[in-house]
Design a protein around this motif. Structure first.
Motif, PDB file in Angstrom:
ATOM      1  N   VAL B 289     -28.655  96.677  55.031  1.00  0.00           N
ATOM      2  CA  VAL B 289     -28.115  96.771  56.388  1.00  0.00           C
ATOM      3  C   VAL B 289     -26.733  96.111  56.437  1.00  0.00           C
ATOM      4  O   VAL B 289     -25.778  96.648  56.998  1.00  0.00           O
ATOM      5  N   VAL B 290     -26.633  94.943  55.804  1.00  0.00           N
ATOM      6  CA  VAL B 290     -25.373  94.203  55.833  1.00  0.00           C
ATOM      7  C   VAL B 290     -24.333  94.859  54.934  1.00  0.00           C
ATOM      8  O   VAL B 290     -23.163  94.983  55.285  1.00  0.00           O
ATOM      9  N   LYS B 291     -24.769  95.290  53.750  1.00  0.00           N
ATOM     10  CA  LYS B 291     -23.835  95.865  52.786  1.00  0.00           C
ATOM     11  C   LYS B 291     -24.508  97.058  52.096  1.00  0.00           C
ATOM     12  O   LYS B 291     -25.169  96.907  51.081  1.00  0.00           O
ATOM     13  N   PRO B 292     -24.328  98.231  52.674  1.00  0.00           N
ATOM     14  CA  PRO B 292     -25.091  99.408  52.214  1.00  0.00           C
ATOM     15  C   PRO B 292     -24.921  99.741  50.730  1.00  0.00           C
ATOM     16  O   PRO B 292     -25.788 100.377  50.145  1.00  0.00           O
ATOM     17  N   THR B 293     -23.835  99.312  50.122  1.00  0.00           N
ATOM     18  CA  THR B 293     -23.629  99.636  48.715  1.00  0.00           C
ATOM     19  C   THR B 293     -24.243  98.595  47.788  1.00  0.00           C
ATOM     20  O   THR B 293     -24.097  98.674  46.570  1.00  0.00           O
ATOM     21  N   GLY B 294     -24.934  97.595  48.359  1.00  0.00           N
ATOM     22  CA  GLY B 294     -25.487  96.534  47.521  1.00  0.00           C
ATOM     23  C   GLY B 294     -24.432  95.486  47.210  1.00  0.00           C
ATOM     24  O   GLY B 294     -23.259  95.641  47.560  1.00  0.00           O
ATOM     25  N   LEU B 295     -24.858  94.422  46.529  1.00  0.00           N
ATOM     26  CA  LEU B 295     -23.960  93.285  46.316  1.00  0.00           C
ATOM     27  C   LEU B 295     -22.652  93.673  45.621  1.00  0.00           C
ATOM     28  O   LEU B 295     -21.572  93.305  46.049  1.00  0.00           O
ATOM     29  N   PHE B 296     -22.753  94.442  44.519  1.00  0.00           N
ATOM     30  CA  PHE B 296     -21.569  94.777  43.730  1.00  0.00           C
ATOM     31  C   PHE B 296     -21.290  96.280  43.776  1.00  0.00           C
ATOM     32  O   PHE B 296     -20.654  96.824  42.904  1.00  0.00           O
ATOM     33  N   GLY B 297     -21.799  96.911  44.803  1.00  0.00           N
ATOM     34  CA  GLY B 297     -21.833  98.368  44.805  1.00  0.00           C
ATOM     35  C   GLY B 297     -20.487  99.057  44.876  1.00  0.00           C
ATOM     36  O   GLY B 297     -20.321 100.121  44.330  1.00  0.00           O
ATOM     37  N   GLU B 298     -19.503  98.438  45.547  1.00  0.00           N
ATOM     38  CA  GLU B 298     -18.298  99.221  45.797  1.00  0.00           C
ATOM     39  C   GLU B 298     -17.268  99.047  44.696  1.00  0.00           C
ATOM     40  O   GLU B 298     -16.346  99.831  44.579  1.00  0.00           O
ATOM     41  N   LYS B 299     -17.447  98.007  43.881  1.00  0.00           N
ATOM     42  CA  LYS B 299     -16.488  97.832  42.801  1.00  0.00           C
ATOM     43  C   LYS B 299     -16.745  98.904  41.751  1.00  0.00           C
ATOM     44  O   LYS B 299     -17.644  98.797  40.930  1.00  0.00           O
ATOM     45  N   ALA B 300     -15.934  99.935  41.801  1.00  0.00           N
ATOM     46  CA  ALA B 300     -16.177 101.101  40.959  1.00  0.00           C
ATOM     47  C   ALA B 300     -16.062 100.771  39.473  1.00  0.00           C
ATOM     48  O   ALA B 300     -16.583 101.484  38.632  1.00  0.00           O
ATOM     49  N   THR B 301     -15.434  99.663  39.158  1.00  0.00           N
ATOM     50  CA  THR B 301     -15.252  99.245  37.768  1.00  0.00           C
ATOM     51  C   THR B 301     -16.585  99.098  37.039  1.00  0.00           C
ATOM     52  O   THR B 301     -16.673  99.310  35.851  1.00  0.00           O
ATOM     53  N   ASP B 302     -17.613  98.738  37.785  1.00  0.00           N
ATOM     54  CA  ASP B 302     -18.888  98.432  37.138  1.00  0.00           C
ATOM     55  C   ASP B 302     -19.859  99.593  37.200  1.00  0.00           C
ATOM     56  O   ASP B 302     -21.050  99.406  37.129  1.00  0.00           O
ATOM     57  N   LYS B 303     -19.325 100.778  37.339  1.00  0.00           N
ATOM     58  CA  LYS B 303     -20.188 101.927  37.565  1.00  0.00           C
ATOM     59  C   LYS B 303     -21.156 102.217  36.419  1.00  0.00           C
ATOM     60  O   LYS B 303     -22.159 102.894  36.609  1.00  0.00           O
TER      61      LYS B 303
END
Ligand SMILES: Nc1ncnc2c1ncn2[C@@H]1O[C@H](COP(=O)(O)OP(=O)(O)O)[C@@H](O)[C@H]1O
Ligand SMILES: [Mg+2]
Lengths: 235, 304
Positions: B289-303
């Motif tokens: 709810v707070v961060k829909p992409t999860g803790l490290f979700g948006e940093k595309a570097t770690d895909k």
């Protein structure tokens, strides 16, 4: 020579390429010009093995490429700078160059230096993530990356798209330089004027077909081409 | 402290075990955008194979052999059930994954007769050890160190090797990766090999803590590891690892909550421990709810 004969490519029910024949002799710059949606990218993607052709043939030195995997086609010495540059944004500039040489097992140092000589801007940004580069720099990187495979033939899909005129001039200078150093170029452009000036021979593509072909100068002076692609009305 | 310590220790340990499973989920998602529902069952199959193999050979031969077989199973699942669906709609491959999950469970149920199999005692790691006031098994103590070493090795592989570079490229852009001469299928297979390898090691650590393994034993740890991967931002390896530790620790703290309250003279017997799984999912809901992409979700570097 790379020879495309009667190439037909469909997307679902839509015929995007309807029987295209193009010759790319070694040592030349060949261009394919035409409006958006004419089927230029599809033709290149078929040569690279990224889309399946319905019929026709694509041969390199009389060897059939249709049905080969992209990896095998790259290994044969045909590489492509895709539309929209498509550098790997999270990889550094240097990694992007190294990945361009993925199939090579020899030392890359000289070739990386060679690319850096062509594009000194890239050298300064060697450790930067490619995604942080400007559009022009990304285009340089995409070209440099393609050169890293030491291709016989380099195919470029609209390298000037979305770039400022001064940078476009630089890109065309580089295309001539690559050609001078011995690489055959198959160039796709909407910027027909510059492409035809650089090319030995050109093809005009309209709705999936080749409508006209001729030497660069011939097409540049052709009334139909002038009117449609060079933005000059008949006198 | 003496009350908290045993729960904290086992939380860290279980977290590490979840992490080894979660990496498999997150890497496969990073490259295929597929939630590999069969992954928890591969983990369970690794446990069952260990039981059967230890019955006929010493554990030090059984264990490496079990790891090799688990890797082969992971590889085969991808080739048989996912690769033919590469250009099919997302939903088809998802359903294929669910199918593989049930297939593995049913196969194991058939072979074992549905009975729980006693997991072999592995010398040393099954031994007891005292950490201050806490009595635990050696496996609990070595798990976090082993996990950190494996994650470090994996991160080095991804960031500093040619195949790692190819994995990062394929995770971003199939077409362009192919234009570099990368064989997509071998990169995807490598991902499944790594994921299954880590799940096999995780199974040894995990099942050494329990008495038995049965055909449903992969479901709960698999689900927790999946939650950990989503929690950390699916596609991100550091995210999956951190998510796994957070989930492992918090569910064990909840298990020990009443014992901890008792220290302060508060006696409750409403059975908070039974809510430990609920807490895991509550945590997931809150973070999403707070961060829909999860803790490290948006940093595309770690895909990857
Ligand atoms: N992936 C695709 N799926 C369906 N149709 C496509 C796809 N790519 C291109 N097309 C269609 O094929 C035709 C030719 O496209 P394209 O080769 O990209 O043209 P160009 O590069 O000359 O602009 C267009 O009508 C376009 O809409
Ligand atoms: Mg195009």
């Amino acid at each position: 020579m790379l020879k495309i004969q009667d190439l037909v490519v469909n997307y679902g029910g839509i015929e995007a390429v309807k029987g295209v024949s193009v010759d790319v002799p070694y040592g030349s710059i060949i261009t394919l010009v035409g409006a958006n949606g004419a089927g230029k990218s599809t033709t290149l993607r078929a040569i690279a093995g990224l889309v399946k052709a319905k019929s026709g043939s694509i041969t390199l030195d009389d060897e059939e490429l249709l049905g080969m995997s992209t990896t095998d086609i790259v290994a044969k010495g045909i590489t492509m700078v895709p539309e929209g540059r498509r550098v790997f944004p999270d990889l550094t500039v240097l990694e992007n160059l190294k990945i361009g040489a993925y199939l090579r097992k020899d030392d890359l140092k000289d070739d990386i230096e060679h690319v850096y000589d062509l594009f000194p801007r890239l050298k300064e940004r060697s450790w930067q993530a490619a995604g942080t580069l400007s559009g022009g720099e990304q285009q340089m990187l995409a070209v440099g990356r393609a050169l890293m495979s030491k291709p016989k033939i380099i195919m470029m899909d609209e390298p000037s798209l979305g770039l400022a005129p001064i940078i476009v001039q630089g890109i065309f200078d580089i295309i001539r330089e690559i050609h001078r150093q011995g690489t055959t170029v198959l160039l796709i452009e909407q910027n027909a004027n510059m492409a035809l000036k650089a090319a030995d021979y050109g093809y005009v593509m309209e709705t999936g077909r080749i409508s006209l072909q001729g030497s660069g100068e011939e097409l540049l002076t052709n009334e139909h081409v002038k009117e449609l692609y060079l933005g000059k009305k008949k006198a | 402290m003496s009350v908290v310590l045993p729960y904290l220790l086992s939380g860290i340990s279980v977290g590490g075990q979840y992490a080894l499973i979660a990496i498999g989920y997150t890497m496969v998602y990073g490259i295929l955008r597929l939630i590999n529902f069969a992954h928890g069952d591969v983990f369970m199959v690794a446990g069952v194979m260990m039981v059967y193999m230890c019955a006929s050979m010493p554990w030090y031969i059984a264990m490496p052999l079990m790891i090799v077989f688990t890797v082969l199973i992971g590889f085969a699942i991808e080739r048989v059930a996912y690769m033919p669906l590469r250009s099919a709609p997302r939903m088809s491959i998802m359903i294929s994954a669910i199918g593989v999950s049930y297939l593995l469970q049913n196969l194991v149920a058939y072979i074992t007769g549905g009975l729980s199999q006693q997991y072999p005692t592995i010398p040393f790691i099954s031994d007891s050890i005292n950490i201050g006031p806490a009595n635990t098994k050696v496996v609990t103590v070595i798990t976090p160190f082993l996990v950190i070493a494996l994650v470090f090795a994996l991160v080095m592989l991804i960031n500093h090797t040619k195949i790692g570079m190819a994995m990062r490229a394929v995770a971003k852009d199939y077409d362009t990766a192919q234009l570099m001469g990368i064989r997509i299928n071998s990169v995807i297979s490598t991902t499944f090999v790594i994921g299954s390898f880590l799940a096999a090691i995780g199974s040894v650590l995990y099942f050494s803590n329990y008495t038995g393994v049965t055909y449903t034993s992969g479901a709960m740890p698999g689900l927790k590891a999946f939650v950990a991967a989503v929690f950390g931002g699916i596609g991100s390896i550091p995210g999956a690892v951190i998510g796994a530790f957070i989930i492992g620790i918090s569910e064990n703290i909840v298990k020990g909550f009443e014992a901890m309250l008792a220290v302060f003279g508060i006696n409750s017997n409403i059975g908070i421990a039974t809510f430990s799984d609920a807490v895991t999912f509550a945590l997931l809901i809150i973070i999403l709810v707070v961060k829909p992409t999860g803790l490290f979700g948006e940093k595309a570097t770690d895909k990857v």
